[in-house]
Design a protein around this motif. Structure first.
Motif, PDB file in Angstrom:
ATOM      1  N   PRO A 161       0.791  -1.237   0.000  1.00 28.74           N
ATOM      2  CA  PRO A 161       0.000   0.000   0.000  1.00 28.74           C
ATOM      3  C   PRO A 161       0.817   1.279   0.000  1.00 28.74           C
ATOM      4  O   PRO A 161       0.341   2.312  -0.453  1.00 28.74           O
ATOM      5  CB  PRO A 161      -0.844  -0.131   1.280  1.00 28.74           C
ATOM      6  N   LEU A 162       2.041   1.257   0.502  1.00 30.88           N
ATOM      7  CA  LEU A 162       2.863   2.470   0.471  1.00 30.88           C
ATOM      8  C   LEU A 162       3.190   2.865  -0.967  1.00 30.88           C
ATOM      9  O   LEU A 162       3.214   4.045  -1.313  1.00 30.88           O
ATOM     10  CB  LEU A 162       4.154   2.261   1.262  1.00 30.88           C
ATOM     11  N   ALA A 163       3.434   1.878  -1.816  1.00 36.43           N
ATOM     12  CA  ALA A 163       3.667   2.164  -3.225  1.00 36.43           C
ATOM     13  C   ALA A 163       2.395   2.675  -3.890  1.00 36.43           C
ATOM     14  O   ALA A 163       2.432   3.572  -4.741  1.00 36.43           O
ATOM     15  CB  ALA A 163       4.171   0.906  -3.941  1.00 36.43           C
ATOM     16  N   ASP A 164       1.256   2.130  -3.506  1.00 27.70           N
ATOM     17  CA  ASP A 164      -0.036   2.596  -4.031  1.00 27.70           C
ATOM     18  C   ASP A 164      -0.206   4.091  -3.785  1.00 27.70           C
ATOM     19  O   ASP A 164      -0.679   4.834  -4.650  1.00 27.70           O
ATOM     20  CB  ASP A 164      -1.199   1.862  -3.351  1.00 27.70           C
ATOM     21  N   GLY A 165       0.175   4.529  -2.586  1.00 28.88           N
ATOM     22  CA  GLY A 165      -0.032   5.923  -2.214  1.00 28.88           C
ATOM     23  C   GLY A 165       0.707   6.893  -3.102  1.00 28.88           C
ATOM     24  O   GLY A 165       0.173   7.932  -3.491  1.00 28.88           O
ATOM     25  N   VAL A 166       1.936   6.577  -3.456  1.00 34.07           N
ATOM     26  CA  VAL A 166       2.722   7.455  -4.327  1.00 34.07           C
ATOM     27  C   VAL A 166       2.164   7.444  -5.747  1.00 34.07           C
ATOM     28  O   VAL A 166       1.937   8.496  -6.359  1.00 34.07           O
ATOM     29  CB  VAL A 166       4.207   7.035  -4.331  1.00 34.07           C
TER      30      VAL A 166
END
Length: 259
Positions: A161-166
């Motif tokens: 999810p951290l990659a999703d956010g960017v």
């Protein structure tokens, strides 16, 4: 045969067969059983296989070769493909890269282009692949944006999810997509579902999508779908692709470039 070449051959045999015994592997590679036992033990220490009594089995259910052992497979084809993909990218564009050996070669081809030797920036590169970011970060004319996420050891890709956010906050001109499989009916796919999810979002945020894949990956399927065929604008592959396969992708609306 060098140790690295021997290890690569052993891992590829495991991918094909799922299980190897020491004597079988020794015969296939024309080395001693003692050498194979030592190789199996060392590869097991690196979690690249699981040691069993008398042999080894693949590590995990959806096994794939770690990136450094895939790099030399179809190397000549990948270099031609990467050069052709690099020519599709214009100075000043925002380019997204998924992980993989072919996309890594594309990044290297872009870094070597004389018309991208300067600029403010010459290119903006967005990637979830740590190795690609590492190679390009030393070039001040490239603006490098790395997604967040948890590193996947096999491919050096950041997932979660951290990659999703960017990725949800940016847009790109082109996404260069590395795949494990690309089929006209089933679309582009990867072995790992988390990796596929990030690659899918990268495609959704780009104006055009370029799949870079050698011909052995075409007409095949993998576990996790990345995107449908109609979402792909261009397929860059090698000259070994059959006329029938190329025609099927063309009929589906994909521009096929043979390198």
């Amino acid at each position: 045969m060098s140790r690295d070449a021997r290890w690569k051959a052993l891992l590829e045999l495991l991918v094909e067969q799922g299980r190897l015994d020491v004597e079988e592997a020794a015969t296939a590679l024309d080395v001693s059983a003692a050498t194979i036992r030592r190789d199996f033990d060392q590869l097991a220490e690196q979690q690249m296989l699981v040691r069993t009594r008398g042999g080894a089995v693949v590590h995990g259910v959806s096994y794939e070769l770690p990136l450094r052992y895939k790099a030399s497979r179809h190397a000549a084809e990948k270099q031609r493909i990467s050069a052709a993909v690099a020519e599709l990218i214009s100075p000043g564009e925002v380019v997204g890269f998924t992980g993989g050996t072919t996309t890594t070669e594309v990044a290297r081809a872009l870094a070597a282009r004389p018309d991208l030797a300067s600029g403010t920036p010459a290119l903006t590169v967005v990637t979830n692949a740590l190795n690609i970011a590492n190679e390009l970060a030393i070039r001040p004319q490239f603006k490098i944006v790395v997604t967040g996420g948890v590193a996947r050891p096999q491919s050096f890709e950041l997932i979660g999810p951290l990659a999703d956010g960017v990725l949800g906050q940016i847009t790109m001109d082109v996404a260069v997509l590395g795949v494990n499989a690309f089929d006209v009916v089933h679309g582009a796919a990867a072995h790992d579902e988390d990796e596929a999810a990030i690659n899918r979002l990268l495609c959704e945020r780009a104006q055009r999508v370029v799949v870079a894949a050698d011909s052995t990956k075409l007409g095949t399927r993998a576990f996790a779908r990345i995107c449908a065929t109609e979402q792909v604008d261009t397929l860059v592959t090698d000259s070994a692709v059959s006329d029938g396969t190329a025609a099927a992708f063309t009929e589906a609306g994909v521009t096929v470039v043979r390198a």
